[in-house]
Enzyme design. Sequence first.
Site, PDB file in Angstrom:
ATOM      1  N   GLU A   1       5.080   0.291  -5.373  1.00 39.91           N
ATOM      2  CA  GLU A   1       4.714  -0.935  -6.068  1.00 39.91           C
ATOM      3  C   GLU A   1       4.214  -0.589  -7.468  1.00 39.91           C
ATOM      4  O   GLU A   1       4.398  -1.349  -8.408  1.00 39.91           O
ATOM      5  CB  GLU A   1       3.620  -1.655  -5.268  1.00 39.91           C
TER       6      GLU A   1
ATOM      7  N   SER B   1      -2.528  -1.039  -3.743  1.00 37.72           N
ATOM      8  CA  SER B   1      -1.377  -0.713  -2.890  1.00 37.72           C
ATOM      9  C   SER B   1      -0.386   0.128  -3.679  1.00 37.72           C
ATOM     10  O   SER B   1       0.090  -0.313  -4.723  1.00 37.72           O
ATOM     11  CB  SER B   1      -0.647  -1.980  -2.452  1.00 37.72           C
TER      12      SER B   1
ATOM     13  N   ARG C   1       5.659  -9.776  -5.497  1.00 34.28           N
ATOM     14  CA  ARG C   1       5.381  -8.684  -6.450  1.00 34.28           C
ATOM     15  C   ARG C   1       6.529  -8.501  -7.464  1.00 34.28           C
ATOM     16  O   ARG C   1       6.819  -7.385  -7.890  1.00 34.28           O
ATOM     17  CB  ARG C   1       5.143  -7.355  -5.719  1.00 34.28           C
TER      18      ARG C   1
HETATM   19  N1  EPU Z   1      -2.423  -2.075   8.508  1.00 29.95           N
HETATM   20  C1  EPU Z   1      -2.492  -0.970   9.322  1.00 29.95           C
HETATM   21  N2  EPU Z   1      -2.971   0.185   8.779  1.00 29.95           N
HETATM   22  C2  EPU Z   1      -3.398   0.271   7.500  1.00 29.95           C
HETATM   23  C3  EPU Z   1      -3.318  -0.863   6.671  1.00 29.95           C
HETATM   24  C4  EPU Z   1      -2.826  -2.037   7.199  1.00 29.95           C
HETATM   25  O1  EPU Z   1      -2.129  -1.003  10.480  1.00 29.95           O
HETATM   26  O2  EPU Z   1      -3.829   1.354   7.098  1.00 29.95           O
HETATM   27  C5  EPU Z   1      -1.973  -3.351   9.089  1.00 29.95           C
HETATM   28  C6  EPU Z   1      -3.153  -4.285   9.279  1.00 29.95           C
HETATM   29  O3  EPU Z   1      -3.746  -4.125  10.510  1.00 29.95           O
HETATM   30  C7  EPU Z   1      -2.533  -5.634   9.140  1.00 29.95           C
HETATM   31  C8  EPU Z   1      -1.370  -5.410   8.211  1.00 29.95           C
HETATM   32  O4  EPU Z   1      -1.123  -4.015   8.189  1.00 29.95           O
HETATM   33  O5  EPU Z   1      -2.048  -6.101  10.349  1.00 29.95           O
HETATM   34  C9  EPU Z   1      -1.624  -5.961   6.839  1.00 29.95           C
HETATM   35  O6  EPU Z   1      -2.776  -5.334   6.279  1.00 29.95           O
HETATM   36  P1  EPU Z   1      -3.680  -6.024   5.123  1.00 29.95           P
HETATM   37  O7  EPU Z   1      -4.046  -7.394   5.507  1.00 29.95           O
HETATM   38  O8  EPU Z   1      -4.760  -5.061   4.769  1.00 29.95           O
HETATM   39  O9  EPU Z   1      -2.705  -6.211   3.916  1.00 29.95           O
HETATM   40  P2  EPU Z   1      -1.515  -5.346   3.325  1.00 29.95           P
HETATM   41  O10 EPU Z   1      -0.235  -6.019   3.668  1.00 29.95           O
HETATM   42  O11 EPU Z   1      -1.667  -3.914   3.750  1.00 29.95           O
HETATM   43  C10 EPU Z   1      -1.431  -6.712   1.103  1.00 29.95           C
HETATM   44  C11 EPU Z   1      -1.397  -6.470  -0.370  1.00 29.95           C
HETATM   45  C12 EPU Z   1      -2.797  -6.128  -0.891  1.00 29.95           C
HETATM   46  C13 EPU Z   1      -3.713  -7.305  -0.562  1.00 29.95           C
HETATM   47  C14 EPU Z   1      -3.683  -7.509   0.960  1.00 29.95           C
HETATM   48  C15 EPU Z   1      -4.508  -8.697   1.391  1.00 29.95           C
HETATM   49  C16 EPU Z   1       0.821  -5.613  -0.828  1.00 29.95           C
HETATM   50  C17 EPU Z   1       1.629  -4.422  -1.219  1.00 29.95           C
HETATM   51  N3  EPU Z   1      -0.483  -5.378  -0.683  1.00 29.95           N
HETATM   52  O12 EPU Z   1      -1.778  -5.490   1.754  1.00 29.95           O
HETATM   53  O13 EPU Z   1      -2.718  -6.026  -2.300  1.00 29.95           O
HETATM   54  O14 EPU Z   1      -5.037  -7.050  -1.001  1.00 29.95           O
HETATM   55  O15 EPU Z   1      -2.338  -7.751   1.399  1.00 29.95           O
HETATM   56  O16 EPU Z   1      -3.851  -9.873   1.046  1.00 29.95           O
HETATM   57  O17 EPU Z   1       1.366  -6.693  -0.655  1.00 29.95           O
HETATM   58  C18 EPU Z   1      -2.468  -4.498  -4.114  1.00 29.95           C
HETATM   59  O18 EPU Z   1      -1.373  -5.020  -4.312  1.00 29.95           O
HETATM   60  O19 EPU Z   1      -2.907  -3.573  -4.842  1.00 29.95           O
HETATM   61  C19 EPU Z   1      -3.254  -4.926  -2.961  1.00 29.95           C
HETATM   62  C20 EPU Z   1      -4.349  -4.281  -2.600  1.00 29.95           C
END
Ligand code: EPU
Length: 337
Positions: free
Chosen positions: A333, A237, A162
């Site tokens: 972010e 995010s 990012r």
């Molecule tokens: N998790 C939780 N609770 C939540 C959300 C997530 O426990 O409320 C845990 C999930 O269970 C999982 C881990 O956190 O083990 C990661 O969750 P997820 O795969 O949903 O991805 P993220 O790391 O929360 C990132 C990006 C998203 C992107 C997703 C999928 C960032 C800041 N965000 O989210 O990007 O869609 O991965 O690749 O890196 C964005 O930037 O606007 C965005 C939506």
Amino acid sequence: MEIQHHFSLKNYNTFGIEAKARQFVAVHCVAELKTVLEQHQSEKKFILGGGSNMLLTQDIDALVIHIDLKGKKIIKEDDDSVWVEGQAGENWHEFVLWCIDQNYGGLENMSLIPGNVGTTPVQNIGAYGAEIKDTFVSCEAMNIETQEIKTFSNAECHFGYRESIFKHDVKDQYIITSVVFKLTKRNHKINTSYGDILAELERTNVTNPGLKDVSNAVIAIRKSKLPDPKELGNSGSFFKNPIVLKSDFEAIHKKFPEMKFYEVSATEVKVPAGWLIEQVGFKGKRFGDAGIHKNQALVLVNYGNATGQEILAVSKDIQKTVLETFGIKIEAEVNVI
Ligand code: EPU
């Protein structure tokens, strides 16, 4: 090109925050952009793309220039690859779908990310195991002071998680006008290894997925977790996933053995901020019209008439609680204006 005064930006930011621009102009080609910059040399300017990654906490006392450059074209191709150029104002998701329709591979995992083509390099957008930097060749950008066009190669963009040069060394100096991606025409690198993609493909009985199948799976997953800004204001995010030194993480992990993490280098791990926020009880909470999404704790939402200040206050409360509980600092972010 008409300059408007005291212009409401409510429809120009995906959070749906009511804030006014002192002046507002939309530009539709590079020549118009050059003219506006030349004619308003000494004025304060604010560059607005898709408005999908910002939180407006006040009116903007500047000339807001909305980048509405449209168009996409193939600039080069060989048997295996195609170089596609998108103008900055093209809607990202429509651009991705168009590439998939032409059977051009590389962007499908980033389906349905809000925003425009021109802002994708700024924060090296990414999702489901893909990032812009994997297919990005170069972008053209206009220097705000001199109106000269400079081409930034992939290496020159200093992409990180990012992150890019546009958030650091050349911040507020350039306006990206177009971006070139190198995509595959055959032997596509189908990437289904991240998270729920495989499960979603299995659920829909897809055994040998193509570009469209991956895109459809990503769209289904995103729709199930992330709110549609047209229905519920949000900026995706709100926080970045924090990167913690392994040496610090060991002690934290001992205290919270259930904490999820991903190795990012020999010395660092990334912790999912969504998990941290959920653990401290904020997921699904609502404070007036500001809240935290019920399916993804990383996403802050506007239920209707929240002000930017109210959403900012919730974000600060979350940061403070996460820091107090886990000793981990989470950073926004989105750009807080
Ligand atoms: N998790 C939780 N609770 C939540 C959300 C997530 O426990 O409320 C845990 C999930 O269970 C999982 C881990 O956190 O083990 C990661 O969750 P997820 O795969 O949903 O991805 P993220 O790391 O929360 C990132 C990006 C998203 C992107 C997703 C999928 C960032 C800041 N965000 O989210 O990007 O869609 O991965 O690749 O890196 C964005 O930037 O606007 C965005 C939506």
